[in-house]
Scaffold this motif. Structure first.
Motif, short mmCIF file in Angstrom:
data_model
loop_
_atom_site.label_atom_id
_atom_site.label_comp_id
_atom_site.label_asym_id
_atom_site.label_seq_id
_atom_site.Cartn_x
_atom_site.Cartn_y
_atom_site.Cartn_z
N LYS A 152 0.82 -1.20 0.00
CA LYS A 152 0.00 0.00 0.00
C LYS A 152 0.85 1.26 0.00
CE LYS A 152 -4.57 -0.47 1.47
NZ LYS A 152 -5.63 0.10 2.21
N HIS A 153 2.06 1.15 0.49
CA HIS A 153 2.90 2.32 0.66
C HIS A 153 3.91 2.42 -0.47
CE1 HIS A 153 1.20 2.90 4.62
NE2 HIS A 153 1.34 1.61 4.81
N PRO A 154 4.21 3.65 -0.93
CA PRO A 154 5.20 3.80 -1.99
C PRO A 154 6.60 3.46 -1.48
CG PRO A 154 4.49 5.94 -1.19
CD PRO A 154 3.64 4.91 -0.51
N GLU A 155 7.47 3.15 -2.41
CA GLU A 155 8.84 2.78 -2.07
C GLU A 155 9.61 4.00 -1.57
OE1 GLU A 155 12.82 0.93 -4.17
OE2 GLU A 155 10.92 0.96 -5.26
N TYR A 156 10.31 3.86 -0.47
CA TYR A 156 11.12 4.91 0.13
C TYR A 156 12.56 4.63 -0.27
CZ TYR A 156 12.68 8.05 3.86
OH TYR A 156 13.24 9.08 4.58
N GLN A 157 13.14 5.51 -1.09
CA GLN A 157 14.43 5.22 -1.69
C GLN A 157 15.28 6.49 -1.76
OE1 GLN A 157 13.44 4.01 -5.64
NE2 GLN A 157 12.49 5.94 -6.15
N PRO A 158 16.58 6.35 -2.02
CA PRO A 158 17.42 7.53 -2.22
C PRO A 158 17.01 8.25 -3.51
CG PRO A 158 18.77 5.59 -1.80
CD PRO A 158 17.37 5.12 -1.99
N VAL A 159 16.88 9.58 -3.44
CA VAL A 159 16.48 10.40 -4.59
C VAL A 159 17.34 11.66 -4.58
CG1 VAL A 159 14.60 11.71 -5.65
CG2 VAL A 159 14.12 9.56 -4.51
N VAL A 160 17.75 12.11 -5.75
CA VAL A 160 18.50 13.36 -5.89
C VAL A 160 17.53 14.45 -6.33
CG1 VAL A 160 20.32 14.55 -7.16
CG2 VAL A 160 20.64 12.17 -6.47
N PHE A 183 21.13 17.74 -4.17
CA PHE A 183 21.38 17.06 -2.91
C PHE A 183 20.67 15.71 -2.91
CE2 PHE A 183 17.72 19.73 -2.28
CZ PHE A 183 16.82 18.94 -1.58
N LEU A 184 21.26 14.79 -2.19
CA LEU A 184 20.75 13.43 -2.10
C LEU A 184 20.01 13.27 -0.77
CD1 LEU A 184 20.75 10.46 -3.18
CD2 LEU A 184 22.82 10.13 -1.85
N THR A 185 18.81 12.73 -0.85
CA THR A 185 18.03 12.45 0.34
C THR A 185 17.18 11.22 0.06
OG1 THR A 185 16.53 13.41 1.99
CG2 THR A 185 16.11 13.95 -0.32
N ARG A 186 16.40 10.82 1.03
CA ARG A 186 15.49 9.69 0.82
C ARG A 186 14.08 10.24 0.68
NH1 ARG A 186 17.35 4.72 1.51
NH2 ARG A 186 15.33 3.92 2.16
N SER A 187 13.32 9.68 -0.25
CA SER A 187 11.99 10.20 -0.53
C SER A 187 11.16 9.12 -1.21
CB SER A 187 12.09 11.42 -1.43
OG SER A 187 10.83 11.89 -1.81
N ILE A 215 20.48 9.69 -12.33
CA ILE A 215 21.77 10.37 -12.31
C ILE A 215 22.74 9.52 -11.50
CG2 ILE A 215 21.25 11.71 -10.24
CD1 ILE A 215 22.78 14.05 -11.46
N ALA A 216 24.00 9.53 -11.91
CA ALA A 216 25.03 8.82 -11.14
C ALA A 216 25.54 9.79 -10.08
CB ALA A 216 26.15 8.38 -12.06
N TRP A 217 25.34 9.46 -8.81
CA TRP A 217 25.74 10.32 -7.71
C TRP A 217 27.22 10.12 -7.41
CZ3 TRP A 217 23.87 14.58 -6.28
CH2 TRP A 217 24.15 15.15 -5.05
N ASP A 218 27.79 10.94 -6.55
CA ASP A 218 29.22 10.94 -6.24
C ASP A 218 29.72 9.59 -5.74
OD1 ASP A 218 29.18 13.62 -6.89
OD2 ASP A 218 28.99 14.29 -4.81
N ASP A 219 28.87 8.84 -5.06
CA ASP A 219 29.30 7.55 -4.51
C ASP A 219 29.19 6.42 -5.53
OD1 ASP A 219 26.59 7.28 -4.67
OD2 ASP A 219 26.28 6.85 -2.54
N ILE A 273 12.93 25.77 -7.31
CA ILE A 273 13.65 26.59 -6.35
C ILE A 273 14.10 25.71 -5.19
CG2 ILE A 273 11.63 27.28 -5.04
CD1 ILE A 273 12.90 30.14 -5.11
N SER A 274 15.28 25.99 -4.66
CA SER A 274 15.81 25.23 -3.54
C SER A 274 16.60 26.18 -2.64
CB SER A 274 16.72 24.11 -4.05
OG SER A 274 17.89 24.66 -4.60
N ALA A 275 17.25 25.65 -1.64
CA ALA A 275 18.05 26.48 -0.75
C ALA A 275 19.21 27.13 -1.52
CB ALA A 275 18.61 25.65 0.39
N GLY A 276 19.60 26.55 -2.64
CA GLY A 276 20.68 27.12 -3.44
C GLY A 276 20.26 28.31 -4.27
N SER A 277 18.96 28.52 -4.46
CA SER A 277 18.52 29.63 -5.29
C SER A 277 17.49 30.52 -4.61
CB SER A 277 17.92 29.10 -6.60
OG SER A 277 16.77 28.31 -6.33
#
Length: 90
Positions: free
Chosen positions: A5-13, A23-27, A35-39, A50-54
């Motif tokens: 019933k619940h959506p998948e909780y996964q790393p998202v950029v 930025f990378l977080t879980r959502s 996208i290929a992240w730094d790791d 818009i984000s904290a960067g703008s």
């Protein structure tokens, strides 16, 4: 908790293209783009307007409103400050 019933909780950029900030977080947000992240992990990427960067508040480019003129105008119209105690009338 019920299964399936619940959506998948996964790393998202989350990426703000205008500011070049990501930025990378879980959502639970999903996207067809990845996208290929730094790791080295490949993660879904969600573009945001818009984000904290703008955002002007976080970048220090926010305008401050000068409210002194408003207060002075209010006091001229409705009488202010002089002869009145801080406790109120009486």
């Amino acid at each position: 908790m019920q299964q399936d019933k619940h959506p998948e909780y996964q790393p998202v950029v989350f990426r703000d293209r205008g500011a070049g900030y990501a930025f990378l977080t879980r959502s639970t947000a999903t996207s067809d783009q990845t996208i290929a992240w730094d790791d080295g992990e490949t993660c879904p990427v969600v573009d945001v307007e818009i984000s904290a960067g703008s955002h002007p508040f976080y970048t220090g480019k926010a305008r401050t409103v000068d409210s002194e003129g408003r207060v002075a105008r209010f006091e001229r119209r409705y009488g202010g400050g002089e002869g009145q105690s801080a406790d109120g009338p009486g």
